[in-house]
Design a protein around this motif. Sequence first.
Motif, PDB file in Angstrom:
ATOM      1  N   CYS A 174      -7.040  -9.537 -54.146  1.00 36.80           N
ATOM      2  CA  CYS A 174      -8.352  -9.374 -54.775  1.00 36.80           C
ATOM      3  C   CYS A 174      -8.265  -8.437 -55.978  1.00 36.80           C
ATOM      4  O   CYS A 174      -8.881  -8.684 -57.025  1.00 36.80           O
ATOM      5  CB  CYS A 174      -9.376  -8.846 -53.768  1.00 36.80           C
ATOM      6  SG  CYS A 174      -9.950 -10.082 -52.582  1.00 36.80           S
ATOM      7  N   HIS A 206     -15.614 -14.810 -55.076  1.00 37.64           N
ATOM      8  CA  HIS A 206     -15.852 -13.740 -54.110  1.00 37.64           C
ATOM      9  C   HIS A 206     -16.087 -12.403 -54.807  1.00 37.64           C
ATOM     10  O   HIS A 206     -17.026 -11.666 -54.473  1.00 37.64           O
ATOM     11  CB  HIS A 206     -14.649 -13.643 -53.166  1.00 37.64           C
ATOM     12  CG  HIS A 206     -14.647 -12.427 -52.292  1.00 37.64           C
ATOM     13  ND1 HIS A 206     -15.497 -12.270 -51.214  1.00 37.64           N
ATOM     14  CD2 HIS A 206     -13.891 -11.276 -52.346  1.00 37.64           C
ATOM     15  CE1 HIS A 206     -15.273 -11.102 -50.645  1.00 37.64           C
ATOM     16  NE2 HIS A 206     -14.309 -10.482 -51.311  1.00 37.64           N
ATOM     17  N   LEU A 207     -15.255 -12.094 -55.802  1.00 34.78           N
ATOM     18  CA  LEU A 207     -15.397 -10.832 -56.529  1.00 34.78           C
ATOM     19  C   LEU A 207     -16.692 -10.794 -57.324  1.00 34.78           C
ATOM     20  O   LEU A 207     -17.337  -9.744 -57.436  1.00 34.78           O
ATOM     21  CB  LEU A 207     -14.192 -10.632 -57.457  1.00 34.78           C
ATOM     22  CG  LEU A 207     -12.853 -10.393 -56.763  1.00 34.78           C
ATOM     23  CD1 LEU A 207     -11.710 -10.423 -57.774  1.00 34.78           C
ATOM     24  CD2 LEU A 207     -12.852  -9.067 -56.019  1.00 34.78           C
ATOM     25  N   LYS A 209     -19.465 -12.182 -56.501  1.00 38.14           N
ATOM     26  CA  LYS A 209     -20.541 -11.891 -55.552  1.00 38.14           C
ATOM     27  C   LYS A 209     -20.556 -10.418 -55.171  1.00 38.14           C
ATOM     28  O   LYS A 209     -21.613  -9.859 -54.853  1.00 38.14           O
ATOM     29  CB  LYS A 209     -20.366 -12.749 -54.295  1.00 38.14           C
ATOM     30  CG  LYS A 209     -20.640 -14.228 -54.508  1.00 38.14           C
ATOM     31  CD  LYS A 209     -20.408 -15.003 -53.229  1.00 38.14           C
ATOM     32  CE  LYS A 209     -20.641 -16.505 -53.437  1.00 38.14           C
ATOM     33  NZ  LYS A 209     -20.357 -17.278 -52.198  1.00 38.14           N
ATOM     34  N   GLN A 210     -19.367  -9.801 -55.202  1.00 41.04           N
ATOM     35  CA  GLN A 210     -19.273  -8.385 -54.853  1.00 41.04           C
ATOM     36  C   GLN A 210     -19.656  -7.482 -56.018  1.00 41.04           C
ATOM     37  O   GLN A 210     -19.674  -6.259 -55.886  1.00 41.04           O
ATOM     38  CB  GLN A 210     -17.841  -8.041 -54.412  1.00 41.04           C
ATOM     39  CG  GLN A 210     -17.322  -8.863 -53.238  1.00 41.04           C
ATOM     40  CD  GLN A 210     -18.129  -8.663 -51.984  1.00 41.04           C
ATOM     41  OE1 GLN A 210     -18.455  -7.535 -51.599  1.00 41.04           O
ATOM     42  NE2 GLN A 210     -18.486  -9.764 -51.322  1.00 41.04           N
TER      43      GLN A 210
END
Length: 552
Positions: A174, A206-207, A209-210
Amino acid sequence: MELKEQLKAKGYIFHTQSDTEVALASFIEWGESCLNRFNGMWALAIYDHRAKRLFLSRDRFGKKPLFYAFITTSKGEKQLIFASEMKAIYPYLAQISPSHTFSAMSARANIFSYPQTHDTLVDGIYRFPYSHYAFVNLGDGSLTPTRYYNILDHLRPAPSTYELAKQEFFTLFCDAVRVRMRSDVTIGTALSGGLDSSAVICTMAHLAKQGAEAQKDWQHAFVACFKDTHQDESWYAKQVVDHIGINATFKEIEPLKEWDNIYKYFYMLEDLYGRILLHDILIYKEQRSNGITVSLDGHGSDELFCGYGHIPYALWDSRYHPLRLWQLCHTTNGTRLHPESTFSVLKSSLNMFARTGVKRLIGREIIKSADSSHPNFKAMDTLNQVLYVLFFETLLPVIIRDYDKCSMISSIEIRMPFMDHRLVEFMFSLPYHYKVGGGYTKKLLRDSIGTLMPSSVTWRKPKLGFNAPMADWIARDKSHNGLKEWFLDIAHSQDFLECPLVPNAKETKEQILALANGNIAQENAQNTAEEVWCALNPYLWQKSIAQYALRF
């Protein structure tokens, strides 16, 4: 960004947002040891006007090229010429003639070995080695490369449990993606539909969304489609983009529309290739036409996770663990075998197991590497030794050379999260059974990043390399968007048959005729077509030089 903050704390003042300014300040502060602080790719030259010296360097894994040559001026002085492309050096040469390297190119395997040497195809031009630097003697232009990085010096104890390894890999991957999402321009992804490129774009989602601090405009996937061929994976790519909720550009690869440029592309690519690269060129060309200049891709994963079917080498490593031995015998190239083939696989696997044991007993090396004598190489299990050679000495250097050339034709910068040096060091510190097991290759990747992907991709077993359907193209005529007529013209060309750079021209002609007439079994056709392409490479290279390089 992190280096910049460290240098600011030491009193450096920066006037731009350029990474070049940070690299220069790093060199001033730490000298050549600054290279070990960099995370990324580079081929760089720094001239220190105070010390009157020139510094050259390439990144750890050779993602970016650097070539050089020595010439003699009209005054008899020796000078050094260097560039990131051979064609920039051509005008300085008295003539462009093939080097001795061509004599070995009749064997397909040699295309995958010489890019790691200092040799090139052109007499008098040399390749600067990756993970090296050199200070150039400005008196006579001489240089002696010094190795600054060897991954074997950076291995560490593996996590005590598989669960801890999963967590650490997830965190590292990540972060590798996050760092490479930093950009002042729009970024995208070349998505094949396979596990590796899917892992990259799903991690980007994913990142995002983070709320990671990175380029927000990343939702651009580009898929090469090979309609009605065995190489088409666009269905899987569609599953991925639907899963993360973005659109994709599906580019139908039609070779006939671009084939008039084949000699131009050969000139731009500069080298010999084990496969045709037209589809790679076109997918990055498509990115550029859509405003993309940076692409995050999945290269490097196969060599870290055993994606090419080298599983039998792990048999010796599993000799004290019957369950793992049985699982390895049922796993080949990512696919669990059908029950009826189990016996034949078990027989061949036990044969390799026995041969490996004999080599061990008589003290012979199982895997040969330039670093075979390094204690940490000797301490690796057999599968990791195989992957080490693939990663550093044979296959991967060729792959990243290919993709750098194909992307830079359209001025696309490829970034490769799987080749973050922190991640690579971690992966080569892990035992083989973290990479292969339970009937699957790439075990750790599937078990960690796989949770971010659609299950149809995560647990997909058949693996296709991202290769063009050459066998189909040679067998199909123009009316079906094929290249049959072009290949037949080459096969019957006296110019080709008498080309001194192609020692096996008559054999290649017979292969072309067999493919064009459908006389080769489907399971062997693609491999034969790729052999044909390798054999044609020197002839096409020579034609491209005559057409373009000699215009200088």
